[in-house]
Motif scaffolding. Structure first.
Motif, PDB file in Angstrom:
ATOM      1  N   SER A  16      17.657   3.956  22.084  1.00 53.06           N
ATOM      2  CA  SER A  16      17.557   5.290  22.691  1.00 53.06           C
ATOM      3  C   SER A  16      18.940   5.905  22.855  1.00 53.06           C
ATOM      4  N   VAL A  17      19.890   5.115  23.348  1.00 55.61           N
ATOM      5  CA  VAL A  17      21.256   5.614  23.548  1.00 55.61           C
ATOM      6  C   VAL A  17      21.863   6.031  22.208  1.00 55.61           C
ATOM      7  N   ILE A  18      21.678   5.209  21.199  1.00 52.76           N
ATOM      8  CA  ILE A  18      22.227   5.528  19.875  1.00 52.76           C
ATOM      9  C   ILE A  18      21.641   6.836  19.360  1.00 52.76           C
ATOM     10  N   GLU A  19      20.331   6.983  19.457  1.00 55.22           N
ATOM     11  CA  GLU A  19      19.675   8.202  18.965  1.00 55.22           C
ATOM     12  C   GLU A  19      20.104   9.436  19.760  1.00 55.22           C
ATOM     13  N   LEU A  20      20.175   9.311  21.083  1.00 59.47           N
ATOM     14  CA  LEU A  20      20.489  10.469  21.924  1.00 59.47           C
ATOM     15  C   LEU A  20      21.945  10.911  21.826  1.00 59.47           C
ATOM     16  N   HIS A  93      19.271   0.452  32.993  1.00 56.62           N
ATOM     17  CA  HIS A  93      18.410   0.844  31.875  1.00 56.62           C
ATOM     18  C   HIS A  93      17.058   1.429  32.316  1.00 56.62           C
ATOM     19  N   LYS A  94      16.753   1.360  33.600  1.00 61.38           N
ATOM     20  CA  LYS A  94      15.538   2.026  34.085  1.00 61.38           C
ATOM     21  C   LYS A  94      15.847   3.441  34.581  1.00 61.38           C
ATOM     22  N   GLY A  95      17.093   3.866  34.423  1.00 65.22           N
ATOM     23  CA  GLY A  95      17.442   5.256  34.684  1.00 65.22           C
ATOM     24  C   GLY A  95      18.132   5.538  36.000  1.00 65.22           C
ATOM     25  N   PHE A  96      18.201   4.556  36.912  1.00 61.68           N
ATOM     26  CA  PHE A  96      18.891   4.904  38.156  1.00 61.68           C
ATOM     27  C   PHE A  96      20.390   4.672  38.024  1.00 61.68           C
ATOM     28  N   SER A 135      10.892   6.387  28.675  1.00 60.07           N
ATOM     29  CA  SER A 135      10.843   7.844  28.815  1.00 60.07           C
ATOM     30  C   SER A 135      11.681   8.337  29.993  1.00 60.07           C
ATOM     31  N   VAL A 136      11.586   7.639  31.111  1.00 62.13           N
ATOM     32  CA  VAL A 136      12.372   8.012  32.291  1.00 62.13           C
ATOM     33  C   VAL A 136      13.856   7.895  31.974  1.00 62.13           C
ATOM     34  N   PHE A 137      14.247   6.765  31.381  1.00 67.29           N
ATOM     35  CA  PHE A 137      15.650   6.580  31.023  1.00 67.29           C
ATOM     36  C   PHE A 137      16.116   7.693  30.090  1.00 67.29           C
ATOM     37  N   GLU A 138      15.348   7.958  29.029  1.00 65.69           N
ATOM     38  CA  GLU A 138      15.757   8.959  28.041  1.00 65.69           C
ATOM     39  C   GLU A 138      15.904  10.343  28.660  1.00 65.69           C
ATOM     40  N   SER A 139      15.016  10.684  29.576  1.00 68.94           N
ATOM     41  CA  SER A 139      15.090  11.982  30.237  1.00 68.94           C
ATOM     42  C   SER A 139      16.375  12.105  31.067  1.00 68.94           C
ATOM     43  N   ILE A 140      16.647  11.093  31.868  1.00 71.98           N
ATOM     44  CA  ILE A 140      17.852  11.109  32.715  1.00 71.98           C
ATOM     45  C   ILE A 140      19.116  11.052  31.864  1.00 71.98           C
ATOM     46  N   PHE A 141      19.118  10.163  30.868  1.00 68.31           N
ATOM     47  CA  PHE A 141      20.292  10.009  30.009  1.00 68.31           C
ATOM     48  C   PHE A 141      20.557  11.292  29.220  1.00 68.31           C
ATOM     49  N   SER A 142      19.514  11.954  28.747  1.00 68.78           N
ATOM     50  CA  SER A 142      19.679  13.223  28.023  1.00 68.78           C
ATOM     51  C   SER A 142      20.373  14.259  28.900  1.00 68.78           C
ATOM     52  N   SER A 143      19.977  14.329  30.165  1.00 73.16           N
ATOM     53  CA  SER A 143      20.612  15.267  31.097  1.00 73.16           C
ATOM     54  C   SER A 143      22.093  14.943  31.271  1.00 73.16           C
ATOM     55  N   ILE A 144      22.398  13.660  31.371  1.00 72.33           N
ATOM     56  CA  ILE A 144      23.791  13.231  31.529  1.00 72.33           C
ATOM     57  C   ILE A 144      24.602  13.602  30.292  1.00 72.33           C
ATOM     58  N   LYS A 146      23.977  16.000  28.149  1.00 76.29           N
ATOM     59  CA  LYS A 146      24.160  17.464  28.123  1.00 76.29           C
ATOM     60  C   LYS A 146      25.301  17.878  29.046  1.00 76.29           C
ATOM     61  N   GLU A 147      25.396  17.258  30.224  1.00 80.55           N
ATOM     62  CA  GLU A 147      26.499  17.553  31.152  1.00 80.55           C
ATOM     63  C   GLU A 147      27.844  17.197  30.514  1.00 80.55           C
ATOM     64  N   GLN A 148      27.898  16.053  29.846  1.00 82.10           N
ATOM     65  CA  GLN A 148      29.144  15.613  29.212  1.00 82.10           C
ATOM     66  C   GLN A 148      29.572  16.590  28.132  1.00 82.10           C
ATOM     67  N   ILE A 149      28.614  17.061  27.357  1.00 82.26           N
ATOM     68  CA  ILE A 149      28.923  17.990  26.270  1.00 82.26           C
ATOM     69  C   ILE A 149      29.416  19.315  26.844  1.00 82.26           C
ATOM     70  N   SER A 150      28.758  19.820  27.891  1.00 83.47           N
ATOM     71  CA  SER A 150      29.191  21.103  28.469  1.00 83.47           C
ATOM     72  C   SER A 150      30.554  20.963  29.150  1.00 83.47           C
ATOM     73  N   GLU A 151      30.854  19.806  29.753  1.00 86.04           N
ATOM     74  CA  GLU A 151      32.178  19.584  30.343  1.00 86.04           C
ATOM     75  C   GLU A 151      33.246  19.583  29.256  1.00 86.04           C
ATOM     76  N   LYS A 152      32.923  18.993  28.123  1.00 84.86           N
ATOM     77  CA  LYS A 152      33.869  18.900  27.008  1.00 84.86           C
ATOM     78  C   LYS A 152      34.177  20.288  26.436  1.00 84.86           C
ATOM     79  N   GLU A 153      33.168  21.168  26.475  1.00 88.44           N
ATOM     80  CA  GLU A 153      33.342  22.515  25.914  1.00 88.44           C
ATOM     81  C   GLU A 153      34.142  23.437  26.836  1.00 88.44           C
ATOM     82  N   GLU A 154      34.206  23.115  28.136  1.00 86.78           N
ATOM     83  CA  GLU A 154      34.917  23.973  29.088  1.00 86.78           C
ATOM     84  C   GLU A 154      36.409  23.893  28.958  1.00 86.78           C
TER      85      GLU A 154
END
Length: 154
Positions: A16-20, A93-96, A135-144, A146-154
């Protein structure tokens, strides 16, 4: 630059991490012991590091590799406690997310369970890892991510 470091011997969300992270500019480093050697060819943004099979060898290498901007994924409470002051985020790995507010309680529970087992008691292991957990992990990790990408763009 953010990198994701995975405690890779038994991590059920590695794929999941590799794909995301594919195409995000975020690199992934998987640290495994030689007993978990694999000949799977990984994408260009993924590096696999193998270490000796000794106790905690993977943990020691992760601590050595980790930088302030990194995200580490592990289920090991002890490793998480060592990394909290060193990296940007430590995630299960369970998302917390491991934090200064929850790590002491987690370590105390682990210690109490170990003492109980040492005195002859039996404890239940962790619950089975399910598709819902993925699914829970992927949802939380995806949000993280996205935050990393937007921080990098700033």
């Amino acid at each position: 630059m953010t990198q994701v470091i995975i405690d890779g011997d038994a991590c059920p969300v590695t794929n999941s991490v590799i794909e995301l992270t594919l195409g995000t500019g975020i690199f992934v480093t998987i640290v495994r012991s030689f007993s978990h050697f694999s000949t799977v060819v990984q994408p260009n943004h993924v590096k696999v590091i193998y270490v000796d099979d000794g106790p905690d060898a993977v943990d020691y290498r992760i601590v050595k590799l980790a930088q302030a901007s990194d995200i580490v994924i592990t289920q090991d409470y002890g490793l998480a406690s060592l990394l909290l002051n060193k990296v940007k985020m430590v995630m299960h790995h369970k998302g917390f997310i491991f934090t200064h507010q929850n790590i002491d309680t987690l370590l105390e529970q682990r210690h109490a369970s170990a003492q109980f087992r040492k005195s002859g008691g039996r404890t239940k292991g962790p619950s089975a890892f399910t598709e819902q957990d993925v699914s829970v992990f992927e949802s939380i990790f995806s949000s993280i991510i996205k935050e990393q990408i937007s921080e990098k763009e700033e």
